[in-house]
Scaffold this motif. Structure first.
Motif, PDB file in Angstrom:
ATOM      1  N   GLY A 135      36.945  26.476 114.600  1.00 54.38           N
ATOM      2  CA  GLY A 135      36.521  25.288 115.321  1.00 54.38           C
ATOM      3  C   GLY A 135      36.856  25.335 116.801  1.00 54.38           C
ATOM      4  N   GLU A 136      36.532  24.243 117.492  1.00 57.02           N
ATOM      5  CA  GLU A 136      36.775  24.147 118.921  1.00 57.02           C
ATOM      6  C   GLU A 136      38.246  23.842 119.203  1.00 57.02           C
ATOM      7  N   SER A 139      39.348  19.213 119.284  1.00 52.39           N
ATOM      8  CA  SER A 139      38.685  18.591 118.146  1.00 52.39           C
ATOM      9  C   SER A 139      39.726  17.869 117.320  1.00 52.39           C
ATOM     10  N   ILE A 141      40.342  18.511 114.210  1.00 48.01           N
ATOM     11  CA  ILE A 141      40.704  19.320 113.044  1.00 48.01           C
ATOM     12  C   ILE A 141      42.210  19.439 112.912  1.00 48.01           C
TER      13      ILE A 141
END
Length: 301
Positions: A135-136, A139, A141
């Motif tokens: 992922g980025e 974010s 997450i």
């Protein structure tokens, strides 16, 4: 002689009861000057705090703002001395004890029992694979899992069976790693033409190859065989990118172990190791940018 009583001496300067002055100033004068400096320095402090806060608003908690000014990547090794010189005597354990101690301490963080938490670590395979996208950077997450890296992948240089890492037999091991750079994705060589002929056998998909050879012409033929241990004998891409300490606190860098199995004894040898990749450069000003060289000397007398 009569004493001088015109100014009353220092006591009158401290406090003049006739004029109501303290240290030469009246109460209203002291109030005005103190108020001025309180406001003046208060404004300076406000400006300083304001500029710092404005600067902090431009910084990311996840990635260095000026990372593009860093020439990646650095290549480092363990054990390491101030002069990058490894010199020891086969008949004197005390001469190589600092090296083996440094290796044991470095490898301790790669013990299997420290990588069992399923919430922190995951298996990424023992064969080279492509990048592991998590992922980025910015974010919701949260913390990312890290790839496990077992010491056993380093074979006789793992320190599991031989806690002397080959030094006792005159076959010393050196552990090599690429330094961490947030979001950096090392790219394999674009073609075999970009790699020296002698190192082309190290090129394979999804691996940043590393190759070591003699640095000086007079050392040709004295280095002997160098064995490479690790995933693909280089730095596999599935361990990249690195997401930083905040999001990737348990990250383990992939390692490559070099074992020098047949060095010429009683001779100082200069060895250079380089990694090859499309976005890996070298600099004469930084001897650890994409490469390093060490002096190896094994004495038997």
């Amino acid at each position: 002689m009569p004493s001088n009583k015109d100014d009353g001496g220092w006591k009158k300067f401290v406090w003049d009861s006739e004029k109501g002055e303290l240290l030469g100033r009246t109460g209203s004068s002291w109030f005005k000057i103190i108020a001025f400096y309180v406001v003046f320095y208060g404004c300076l402090a406000g400006i300083f705090i304001g500029t710092i806060q404005a600067l902090l608003l431009t910084l990311s908690n996840y990635k260095p703002t000026w990372q593009d000014r860093v020439a990646p990547p650095g290549l480092s090794h363990t054990p390491r001395s101030d002069k990058s010189e490894l010199s020891f005597n086969l008949n004197d354990m005390g001469t190589y004890l600092p090296y083996t101690k440094a290796l044991r301490e470095f490898m301790a963080k790669y013990n299997d029992e420290l990588q069992r938490d399923q919430m922190k670590y995951e298996d990424c395979g023992e064969e080279p694979a492509t990048y592991k996208d998590r992922g980025e950077l910015i974010s919701d997450i949260g913390t990312r899992k890290a790839c496990r890296f077992s010491r056993s992948l380093l074979g006789p240089c793992s320190g599991i069976e031989d806690n002397e890492f080959g030094f006792k037999e005159g076959k010393p091991c050196v552990i090599v790693k690429l330094n961490r750079i947030v979001s950096f994705r090392p790219k394999p060589p674009p073609s075999n033409a970009s790699v020296p002929d002698e190192a082309q056998s190290k090129v394979q998909p999804n691996v940043i190859p590393i190759y070591c050879t003699n640095r000086r012409e007079e050392d040709a033929g004295k280095i002997g065989e160098i064995k490479y241990y690790g995933i693909g004998g280089g730095f596999p891409l599935q361990y990249y990118p690195y997401y930083g300490k905040l999001l990737h606190p348990h990250y383990l860098q992939p390692l490559v172990a070099l074992q020098f199995t047949n060095l010429t004894l009683n001779t100082e040898l200069r060895i250079e190791c380089k990694v090859f990749g499309e976005n890996i450069d070298y600099s004469d000003k930084d001897r650890y940018q994409g490469r390093f060289d060490i002096k190896l000397s094994i004495n038997s007398l």
